[in-house]
Design a protein around this motif. Structure first.
Motif, PDB file in Angstrom:
ATOM      1  N   ASN A  92      -2.137  12.575  -2.972  1.00 20.63           N
ATOM      2  CA  ASN A  92      -2.774  11.962  -4.148  1.00 20.63           C
ATOM      3  C   ASN A  92      -3.681  10.827  -3.693  1.00 20.63           C
ATOM      4  OD1 ASN A  92      -3.519  10.889  -6.574  1.00 20.63           O
ATOM      5  ND2 ASN A  92      -1.463  10.374  -7.267  1.00 20.63           N
ATOM      6  N   PRO A  93      -4.965  11.119  -3.414  1.00 22.84           N
ATOM      7  CA  PRO A  93      -5.881  10.076  -2.954  1.00 22.84           C
ATOM      8  C   PRO A  93      -6.177   9.013  -4.006  1.00 22.84           C
ATOM      9  CG  PRO A  93      -7.052  12.133  -3.349  1.00 22.84           C
ATOM     10  CD  PRO A  93      -5.593  12.447  -3.474  1.00 22.84           C
ATOM     11  N   ILE A 108      -1.403   9.659   0.406  1.00 27.02           N
ATOM     12  CA  ILE A 108      -2.764   9.559  -0.125  1.00 27.02           C
ATOM     13  C   ILE A 108      -3.739  10.522   0.559  1.00 27.02           C
ATOM     14  CG2 ILE A 108      -2.457   7.152  -0.817  1.00 27.02           C
ATOM     15  CD1 ILE A 108      -3.988   6.308   1.666  1.00 27.02           C
ATOM     16  N   VAL A 109      -3.262  11.277   1.542  1.00 28.83           N
ATOM     17  CA  VAL A 109      -4.127  12.260   2.195  1.00 28.83           C
ATOM     18  C   VAL A 109      -4.439  13.389   1.206  1.00 28.83           C
ATOM     19  CG1 VAL A 109      -4.312  13.943   4.069  1.00 28.83           C
ATOM     20  CG2 VAL A 109      -3.216  11.727   4.474  1.00 28.83           C
ATOM     21  N   PRO A 110      -5.721  13.734   0.996  1.00 31.79           N
ATOM     22  CA  PRO A 110      -6.067  14.796   0.039  1.00 31.79           C
ATOM     23  C   PRO A 110      -5.796  16.177   0.619  1.00 31.79           C
ATOM     24  CG  PRO A 110      -8.042  13.928   1.053  1.00 31.79           C
ATOM     25  CD  PRO A 110      -6.912  13.075   1.565  1.00 31.79           C
ATOM     26  N   SER A 111      -4.532  16.528   0.697  1.00 32.88           N
ATOM     27  CA  SER A 111      -4.146  17.812   1.299  1.00 32.88           C
ATOM     28  C   SER A 111      -2.933  18.359   0.564  1.00 32.88           C
ATOM     29  CB  SER A 111      -3.827  17.635   2.782  1.00 32.88           C
ATOM     30  OG  SER A 111      -2.689  16.800   2.936  1.00 32.88           O
ATOM     31  N   GLN A 112      -2.587  19.593   0.873  1.00 34.05           N
ATOM     32  CA  GLN A 112      -1.387  20.187   0.298  1.00 34.05           C
ATOM     33  C   GLN A 112      -0.671  21.014   1.358  1.00 34.05           C
ATOM     34  OE1 GLN A 112      -2.731  22.544  -2.989  1.00 34.05           O
ATOM     35  NE2 GLN A 112      -3.577  24.169  -1.725  1.00 34.05           N
ATOM     36  N   GLU A 113       0.637  21.048   1.245  1.00 34.82           N
ATOM     37  CA  GLU A 113       1.469  21.826   2.165  1.00 34.82           C
ATOM     38  C   GLU A 113       2.430  22.652   1.326  1.00 34.82           C
ATOM     39  OE1 GLU A 113       4.732  21.142   5.761  1.00 34.82           O
ATOM     40  OE2 GLU A 113       3.435  19.505   5.104  1.00 34.82           O
ATOM     41  N   ILE A 114       2.261  23.967   1.375  1.00 32.03           N
ATOM     42  CA  ILE A 114       3.033  24.867   0.528  1.00 32.03           C
ATOM     43  C   ILE A 114       3.839  25.821   1.407  1.00 32.03           C
ATOM     44  CG2 ILE A 114       2.954  26.481  -1.396  1.00 32.03           C
ATOM     45  CD1 ILE A 114       1.699  23.812  -2.063  1.00 32.03           C
ATOM     46  N   GLU A 115       5.124  25.961   1.109  1.00 30.14           N
ATOM     47  CA  GLU A 115       5.972  26.955   1.765  1.00 30.14           C
ATOM     48  C   GLU A 115       6.330  28.012   0.718  1.00 30.14           C
ATOM     49  OE1 GLU A 115       9.281  25.322   3.850  1.00 30.14           O
ATOM     50  OE2 GLU A 115       8.159  23.563   4.534  1.00 30.14           O
ATOM     51  N   LEU A 116       5.596  29.120   0.749  1.00 32.70           N
ATOM     52  CA  LEU A 116       5.789  30.146  -0.275  1.00 32.70           C
ATOM     53  C   LEU A 116       7.173  30.781  -0.202  1.00 32.70           C
ATOM     54  CD1 LEU A 116       2.302  31.916  -0.331  1.00 32.70           C
ATOM     55  CD2 LEU A 116       3.214  30.239  -1.944  1.00 32.70           C
ATOM     56  N   ASN A 117       7.707  30.932   1.019  1.00 27.32           N
ATOM     57  CA  ASN A 117       9.039  31.525   1.150  1.00 27.32           C
ATOM     58  C   ASN A 117      10.107  30.644   0.507  1.00 27.32           C
ATOM     59  OD1 ASN A 117       8.040  33.752   2.528  1.00 27.32           O
ATOM     60  ND2 ASN A 117       8.309  32.805   4.541  1.00 27.32           N
ATOM     61  N   ARG A 126       0.831  -1.194   0.000  1.00 30.64           N
ATOM     62  CA  ARG A 126       0.000   0.000   0.000  1.00 30.64           C
ATOM     63  C   ARG A 126       0.877   1.260   0.000  1.00 30.64           C
ATOM     64  NH1 ARG A 126      -3.742  -1.142   5.094  1.00 30.64           N
ATOM     65  NH2 ARG A 126      -1.686  -1.700   5.895  1.00 30.64           N
ATOM     66  N   PRO A 127       0.355   2.368  -0.507  1.00 37.52           N
ATOM     67  CA  PRO A 127       1.104   3.633  -0.466  1.00 37.52           C
ATOM     68  C   PRO A 127       1.278   4.110   0.972  1.00 37.52           C
ATOM     69  CG  PRO A 127      -0.740   3.744  -2.011  1.00 37.52           C
ATOM     70  CD  PRO A 127      -0.927   2.503  -1.203  1.00 37.52           C
ATOM     71  N   ASN A 128       2.267   4.973   1.190  1.00 33.54           N
ATOM     72  CA  ASN A 128       2.411   5.609   2.498  1.00 33.54           C
ATOM     73  C   ASN A 128       1.171   6.445   2.791  1.00 33.54           C
ATOM     74  OD1 ASN A 128       5.037   4.587   2.876  1.00 33.54           O
ATOM     75  ND2 ASN A 128       5.918   6.301   1.735  1.00 33.54           N
ATOM     76  N   PHE A 129       0.739   6.436   4.044  1.00 37.97           N
ATOM     77  CA  PHE A 129      -0.501   7.122   4.399  1.00 37.97           C
ATOM     78  C   PHE A 129      -0.442   8.598   4.053  1.00 37.97           C
ATOM     79  CE2 PHE A 129      -3.018   9.538   7.508  1.00 37.97           C
ATOM     80  CZ  PHE A 129      -4.275   9.057   7.206  1.00 37.97           C
ATOM     81  N   GLU A 130       0.710   9.246   4.331  1.00 36.18           N
ATOM     82  CA  GLU A 130       0.803  10.689   4.081  1.00 36.18           C
ATOM     83  C   GLU A 130       0.727  11.029   2.593  1.00 36.18           C
ATOM     84  OE1 GLU A 130       5.042   9.139   4.843  1.00 36.18           O
ATOM     85  OE2 GLU A 130       3.028   8.870   5.673  1.00 36.18           O
ATOM     86  N   SER A 161       3.306  12.176  -5.180  1.00 37.19           N
ATOM     87  CA  SER A 161       3.517  10.755  -5.474  1.00 37.19           C
ATOM     88  C   SER A 161       2.515  10.307  -6.529  1.00 37.19           C
ATOM     89  CB  SER A 161       3.352   9.919  -4.205  1.00 37.19           C
ATOM     90  OG  SER A 161       4.367  10.217  -3.277  1.00 37.19           O
ATOM     91  N   GLN A 162       3.018   9.584  -7.533  1.00 35.81           N
ATOM     92  CA  GLN A 162       2.164   9.122  -8.614  1.00 35.81           C
ATOM     93  C   GLN A 162       2.493   7.677  -8.945  1.00 35.81           C
ATOM     94  OE1 GLN A 162       2.258  11.777 -11.981  1.00 35.81           O
ATOM     95  NE2 GLN A 162       1.719  13.585 -10.765  1.00 35.81           N
TER      96      GLN A 162
END
Length: 203
Positions: free
Chosen positions: A29-30, A12-21, A6-10, A86-87
């Motif tokens: 990628n669910p 497949i979570v439908p979320s995004q984390e962006i560091e603009l700086n 199975r994929p790593n849990f983190e 991840s794809q």
């Protein structure tokens, strides 16, 4: 054997984390599918009576829906950022040879009986296919991400009475770490050699 991962849990979570700086981020990628594989292994082992083993073998793995990291450019709040996601790839194959040798030289006289050696080496040849990044259709052949062609370890030890000494080396060949929008933007990790030395004395 047949295996299923199975994929790593983190991933497949439908979320995004962006560091603009830092102008980078990651996206879940669910839709990520598990990896399935058919594995063929042939191993030969011989054990020594003096605490040791020598072994060798060949292996072949056929993978479907292998997982890799894709890098692509995006614009968020008028800021150009590089995003990772991840794809699933199409399919991949992996063929290799592995050798190992371990021996404690307890049959030697006197202080020499504390010597020991451990060594292993693995060579792999891999090929994987993904959707063509430049033409948008068909497939593109690449090396299997995360898989180095050459991996090896060598360790020399000395363990006699209260003294323990060990020097170890680890070699990992270069490998494809992340895929970009096209082949020119792929990220490779350079080959490396690591040395470790430890010493201990029991009072």
């Amino acid at each position: 054997t047949a295996s299923y991962s199975r994929p790593n849990f983190e991933d497949i979570v439908p979320s995004q984390e962006i560091e603009l700086n830092a102008r980078e981020g990651s996206i879940g990628n669910p839709e990520l599918a598990p990896v399935s594989a058919i594995n063929l292994d042939l191993m030969v082992e011989h054990y020594f009576g003096t605490v040791g083993i020598i072994s060798g073998g060949v292996f072949h793995k056929q993978l479907n829906d292998f997982i890799y990291t894709q890098r692509f450019d995006s614009t968020i709040n008028d800021v150009n950022v590089v995003l990772n996601q991840s794809q699933n790839g199409e399919s991949a194959s992996l063929t290799g040879v592995e050798l190992a040798y371990q021996q404690n030289f307890t049959f030697l006289p006197g202080i020499w009986r504390g010597l020991g050696i451990y060594a292993n080496y693995t060579y792999t040849n891999s090929e994987a296919s993904i959707l063509n990044r430049e033409e948008g259709s068909g497939t593109e052949n690449i090396r299997l991400p995360g898989q180095a062609a050459h991996v090896g370890n060598l360790s020399l030890s000395y363990d006699y009475k209260k003294l323990n000494l060990r020097i170890s080396s680890n070699f990992n060949g270069s490998y494809l770490a992340e895929l970009g929008d096209d082949a020119s933007e792929d990220v490779f990790v350079k080959e490396r050699l690591q040395l470790d030395l430890s010493a201990a004395y029991r009072f």
